[in-house]
Design a protein around this motif. Structure first.
Motif, PDB file in Angstrom:
ATOM      1  N   GLU A  80      60.911  15.721   8.767  1.00 14.00           N
ATOM      2  CA  GLU A  80      59.678  15.166   9.318  1.00 14.00           C
ATOM      3  C   GLU A  80      59.850  14.939  10.813  1.00 14.00           C
ATOM      4  O   GLU A  80      60.888  14.448  11.262  1.00 14.00           O
ATOM      5  CB  GLU A  80      59.361  13.842   8.627  1.00 14.00           C
ATOM      6  N   PRO A  81      58.863  15.292  11.620  1.00 11.37           N
ATOM      7  CA  PRO A  81      58.983  15.036  13.062  1.00 11.37           C
ATOM      8  C   PRO A  81      59.172  13.556  13.354  1.00 11.37           C
ATOM      9  O   PRO A  81      58.676  12.686  12.623  1.00 11.37           O
ATOM     10  CB  PRO A  81      57.643  15.544  13.622  1.00 11.37           C
ATOM     11  N   LEU A  82      59.870  13.263  14.429  1.00  8.06           N
ATOM     12  CA  LEU A  82      60.108  11.878  14.817  1.00  8.06           C
ATOM     13  C   LEU A  82      58.798  11.181  15.179  1.00  8.06           C
ATOM     14  O   LEU A  82      57.962  11.738  15.900  1.00  8.06           O
ATOM     15  CB  LEU A  82      61.055  11.818  16.018  1.00  8.06           C
ATOM     16  N   ARG A  83      58.630   9.989  14.672  1.00 10.16           N
ATOM     17  CA  ARG A  83      57.435   9.190  15.000  1.00 10.16           C
ATOM     18  C   ARG A  83      57.805   8.210  16.119  1.00 10.16           C
ATOM     19  O   ARG A  83      57.892   6.986  15.911  1.00 10.16           O
ATOM     20  CB  ARG A  83      56.944   8.467  13.758  1.00 10.16           C
ATOM     21  N   LEU A  84      58.010   8.736  17.291  1.00  8.80           N
ATOM     22  CA  LEU A  84      58.395   7.896  18.417  1.00  8.80           C
ATOM     23  C   LEU A  84      57.173   7.205  19.018  1.00  8.80           C
ATOM     24  O   LEU A  84      56.079   7.783  19.055  1.00  8.80           O
ATOM     25  CB  LEU A  84      59.096   8.734  19.491  1.00  8.80           C
ATOM     26  N   PRO A  85      57.343   5.982  19.514  1.00  8.14           N
ATOM     27  CA  PRO A  85      56.224   5.259  20.134  1.00  8.14           C
ATOM     28  C   PRO A  85      55.974   5.771  21.553  1.00  8.14           C
ATOM     29  O   PRO A  85      56.427   5.193  22.536  1.00  8.14           O
ATOM     30  CB  PRO A  85      56.710   3.805  20.140  1.00  8.14           C
ATOM     31  N   THR A  86      55.274   6.877  21.666  1.00  2.81           N
ATOM     32  CA  THR A  86      55.014   7.487  22.968  1.00  2.81           C
ATOM     33  C   THR A  86      53.691   6.986  23.550  1.00  2.81           C
ATOM     34  O   THR A  86      52.884   6.362  22.854  1.00  2.81           O
ATOM     35  CB  THR A  86      54.972   9.014  22.842  1.00  2.81           C
ATOM     36  N   ASP A  87      53.474   7.295  24.816  1.00  2.00           N
ATOM     37  CA  ASP A  87      52.251   6.858  25.484  1.00  2.00           C
ATOM     38  C   ASP A  87      51.131   7.886  25.356  1.00  2.00           C
ATOM     39  O   ASP A  87      50.070   7.733  25.943  1.00  2.00           O
ATOM     40  CB  ASP A  87      52.528   6.569  26.964  1.00  2.00           C
ATOM     41  N   ARG A  88      51.368   8.952  24.569  1.00  6.85           N
ATOM     42  CA  ARG A  88      50.340   9.953  24.343  1.00  6.85           C
ATOM     43  C   ARG A  88      50.630  10.630  23.001  1.00  6.85           C
ATOM     44  O   ARG A  88      51.783  10.657  22.558  1.00  6.85           O
ATOM     45  CB  ARG A  88      50.322  10.988  25.470  1.00  6.85           C
ATOM     46  N   PRO A  89      49.614  11.181  22.352  1.00  7.12           N
ATOM     47  CA  PRO A  89      49.844  11.812  21.042  1.00  7.12           C
ATOM     48  C   PRO A  89      50.655  13.104  21.182  1.00  7.12           C
ATOM     49  O   PRO A  89      50.680  13.739  22.244  1.00  7.12           O
ATOM     50  CB  PRO A  89      48.425  12.091  20.535  1.00  7.12           C
ATOM     51  N   ARG A  90      51.329  13.470  20.096  1.00 10.20           N
ATOM     52  CA  ARG A  90      52.098  14.708  20.081  1.00 10.20           C
ATOM     53  C   ARG A  90      51.155  15.893  20.254  1.00 10.20           C
ATOM     54  O   ARG A  90      50.086  15.959  19.628  1.00 10.20           O
ATOM     55  CB  ARG A  90      52.869  14.827  18.764  1.00 10.20           C
ATOM     56  N   ALA A  91      51.539  16.833  21.087  1.00  4.45           N
ATOM     57  CA  ALA A  91      50.693  17.998  21.342  1.00  4.45           C
ATOM     58  C   ALA A  91      50.590  18.867  20.088  1.00  4.45           C
ATOM     59  O   ALA A  91      51.482  18.877  19.237  1.00  4.45           O
ATOM     60  CB  ALA A  91      51.265  18.815  22.495  1.00  4.45           C
ATOM     61  N   GLY A  92      49.501  19.600  20.015  1.00  6.62           N
ATOM     62  CA  GLY A  92      49.293  20.458  18.859  1.00  6.62           C
ATOM     63  C   GLY A  92      50.125  21.717  18.880  1.00  6.62           C
ATOM     64  O   GLY A  92      50.227  22.421  17.874  1.00  6.62           O
ATOM     65  N   ILE A  99      53.910  23.648  20.500  1.00  9.55           N
ATOM     66  CA  ILE A  99      55.222  23.407  21.080  1.00  9.55           C
ATOM     67  C   ILE A  99      55.209  23.806  22.548  1.00  9.55           C
ATOM     68  O   ILE A  99      54.734  24.884  22.920  1.00  9.55           O
ATOM     69  CB  ILE A  99      56.301  24.202  20.320  1.00  9.55           C
ATOM     70  N   SER A 100      55.697  22.937  23.387  1.00 12.70           N
ATOM     71  CA  SER A 100      55.796  23.219  24.818  1.00 12.70           C
ATOM     72  C   SER A 100      57.216  22.938  25.274  1.00 12.70           C
ATOM     73  O   SER A 100      57.886  22.034  24.773  1.00 12.70           O
ATOM     74  CB  SER A 100      54.818  22.338  25.605  1.00 12.70           C
ATOM     75  N   PHE A 101      57.693  23.757  26.204  1.00 17.31           N
ATOM     76  CA  PHE A 101      59.041  23.560  26.729  1.00 17.31           C
ATOM     77  C   PHE A 101      59.026  22.772  28.043  1.00 17.31           C
ATOM     78  O   PHE A 101      60.040  22.693  28.733  1.00 17.31           O
ATOM     79  CB  PHE A 101      59.735  24.910  26.923  1.00 17.31           C
ATOM     80  N   GLU A 102      57.888  22.199  28.371  1.00 18.12           N
ATOM     81  CA  GLU A 102      57.822  21.338  29.542  1.00 18.12           C
ATOM     82  C   GLU A 102      58.584  20.052  29.248  1.00 18.12           C
ATOM     83  O   GLU A 102      58.414  19.434  28.197  1.00 18.12           O
ATOM     84  CB  GLU A 102      56.367  21.027  29.894  1.00 18.12           C
ATOM     85  N   ALA A 103      59.426  19.659  30.172  1.00 20.57           N
ATOM     86  CA  ALA A 103      60.272  18.493  29.920  1.00 20.57           C
ATOM     87  C   ALA A 103      60.700  17.873  31.238  1.00 20.57           C
ATOM     88  O   ALA A 103      60.398  18.390  32.317  1.00 20.57           O
ATOM     89  CB  ALA A 103      61.495  18.890  29.096  1.00 20.57           C
ATOM     90  N   ALA A 104      61.387  16.770  31.116  1.00 18.25           N
ATOM     91  CA  ALA A 104      61.955  16.099  32.279  1.00 18.25           C
ATOM     92  C   ALA A 104      63.332  15.593  31.873  1.00 18.25           C
ATOM     93  O   ALA A 104      63.703  15.602  30.698  1.00 18.25           O
ATOM     94  CB  ALA A 104      61.068  14.940  32.733  1.00 18.25           C
ATOM     95  N   SER A 105      64.096  15.173  32.839  1.00 18.80           N
ATOM     96  CA  SER A 105      65.431  14.652  32.558  1.00 18.80           C
ATOM     97  C   SER A 105      65.557  13.248  33.135  1.00 18.80           C
ATOM     98  O   SER A 105      64.862  12.882  34.084  1.00 18.80           O
ATOM     99  CB  SER A 105      66.510  15.561  33.161  1.00 18.80           C
ATOM    100  N   PHE A 106      66.450  12.492  32.529  1.00 18.00           N
ATOM    101  CA  PHE A 106      66.689  11.126  32.965  1.00 18.00           C
ATOM    102  C   PHE A 106      68.197  10.931  33.073  1.00 18.00           C
ATOM    103  O   PHE A 106      68.942  11.227  32.132  1.00 18.00           O
ATOM    104  CB  PHE A 106      66.100  10.115  31.973  1.00 18.00           C
ATOM    105  N   THR A 107      68.646  10.461  34.208  1.00 19.52           N
ATOM    106  CA  THR A 107      70.069  10.270  34.450  1.00 19.52           C
ATOM    107  C   THR A 107      70.407   8.789  34.446  1.00 19.52           C
ATOM    108  O   THR A 107      69.728   7.990  35.093  1.00 19.52           O
ATOM    109  CB  THR A 107      70.482  10.877  35.807  1.00 19.52           C
ATOM    110  N   LEU A 108      71.424   8.445  33.700  1.00 19.68           N
ATOM    111  CA  LEU A 108      71.876   7.068  33.612  1.00 19.68           C
ATOM    112  C   LEU A 108      73.353   7.018  33.981  1.00 19.68           C
ATOM    113  O   LEU A 108      74.176   7.696  33.366  1.00 19.68           O
ATOM    114  CB  LEU A 108      71.683   6.519  32.190  1.00 19.68           C
ATOM    115  N   ASP A 109      73.671   6.262  35.002  1.00 19.88           N
ATOM    116  CA  ASP A 109      75.069   6.116  35.424  1.00 19.88           C
ATOM    117  C   ASP A 109      75.765   5.091  34.535  1.00 19.88           C
ATOM    118  O   ASP A 109      75.262   3.981  34.328  1.00 19.88           O
ATOM    119  CB  ASP A 109      75.147   5.673  36.886  1.00 19.88           C
ATOM    120  N   MET A 110      76.919   5.479  34.023  1.00 20.31           N
ATOM    121  CA  MET A 110      77.688   4.572  33.172  1.00 20.31           C
ATOM    122  C   MET A 110      78.872   4.031  33.969  1.00 20.31           C
ATOM    123  O   MET A 110      79.653   4.809  34.531  1.00 20.31           O
ATOM    124  CB  MET A 110      78.195   5.295  31.916  1.00 20.31           C
TER     125      MET A 110
END
Length: 268
Positions: free
Chosen positions: A172-184, A186-197
């Motif tokens: 089952e697809p993840l039901r993440l609490p996003t700020d917009r509904p899942r698109a109908g 598949i899109s490969f548009e994405a972003a990255s987030f860097t966290l320094d440890m």
């Protein structure tokens, strides 16, 4: 990737080393048809190393980071080889940085290590005899043909049967609490987030891994699964784990995109 070069650098010899490394790996001279169905090898394609002198800048590091961001944002034309570009930045007489970018279609994490080792070997080989002693690179063509034979043969059939048995239905697809509904679609548009440890936390992870006789990767993956469970409330989760197909197939010295994805299921 970036390579920090401290100490005197023979720029001409370094350029020759880069050209030799690119020339010896067939995948780095590959382009792709518009429909993506075919790979076209262009043996005469070459990477022309660009040069930029930052030594006169007030803040050379800041200028370098800005330039790297521009290069990362510059797309490749996948129909034109080579899908690799490189710039040698000069910070001073004894400090340079090499920035190289390659499309993931022709280089993955495994082959990046192969290319870096080849670059070191070719730069340090100061005589023709020393260059001749460097082992030939594994053939990308042979690797691809072997992978196709494995996929289409009995081993591939057994592998497919195993995974179909392991996943009789799609998770089952993840039901993440996003700020917009899942698109109908598949899109490969994405972003990255860097966290320094912090280094101290990394060291604590290492110590915990030793105590539990596991790896830091497993500890972090466990935390990732726990986070997904907390955000979604789901207990049946799957995460794709990348691994180097070249290592599995024996092509330890091959350059190219050999990565596969292993679906790792977990019940929380």
């Amino acid at each position: 990737f970036e390579l920090l070069l401290d100490g005197p650098l023979d720029v001409a010899r370094f350029e020759r080393a880069v050209a030799s490394v690119v020339a010896r790996h067939q995948a780095l001279a590959v382009a792709f048809s518009v429909d993506g169905a075919a790979q076209i090898h262009h043996p005469r394609s070459a990477v022309r190393l660009q040069h930029e002198d930052l030594s006169s800048h007030e803040d050379p590091l800041d200028a370098y980071l800005e330039a790297c961001m521009r290069w990362r944002a510059t797309p490749f034309d996948t129909a034109t080889a080579p899908l690799v570009r490189g710039v040698l930045y000069r910070f001073g007489p004894d400090h340079h940085r090499l920035f190289m970018a390659a499309h993931h279609l022709v280089m993955d994490g495994w082959s990046m290590r192969v290319v870096l080792k080849d670059l070191m070997d070719h730069y340090n080989a100061t005589t023709p005899d020393a260059v001749a002693r460097i082992p030939a690179a594994d053939s990308w063509r042979d690797f691809v043909l072997a992978e196709r034979a494995r996929r289409d043969g009995p081993e591939g059939a057994r592998s497919l049967a195993y995974w179909r048995q392991r996943f009789p239905t799609l998770p089952e697809p993840l039901r993440l609490p996003t700020d917009r509904p899942r698109a109908g679609r598949i899109s490969f548009e994405a972003a990255s987030f860097t966290l320094d440890m912090p280094a101290t936390r990394w060291q604590r992870l290492r110590e915990q891994a030793r105590r539990t006789k596991t790896t830091r990767f497993v500890l972090l993956l466990t935390g990732y699964f726990a986070l997904l469970h907390r955000l979604s409330g789901q207990t049946d989760l799957v995460c794709g784990i990348p691994f180097a197909g070249a290592a599995r197939a024996g092509g330890a010295g091959v350059g190219g995109a050999t990565g596969h994805t292993l679906p790792l299921p977990l019940e929380v």
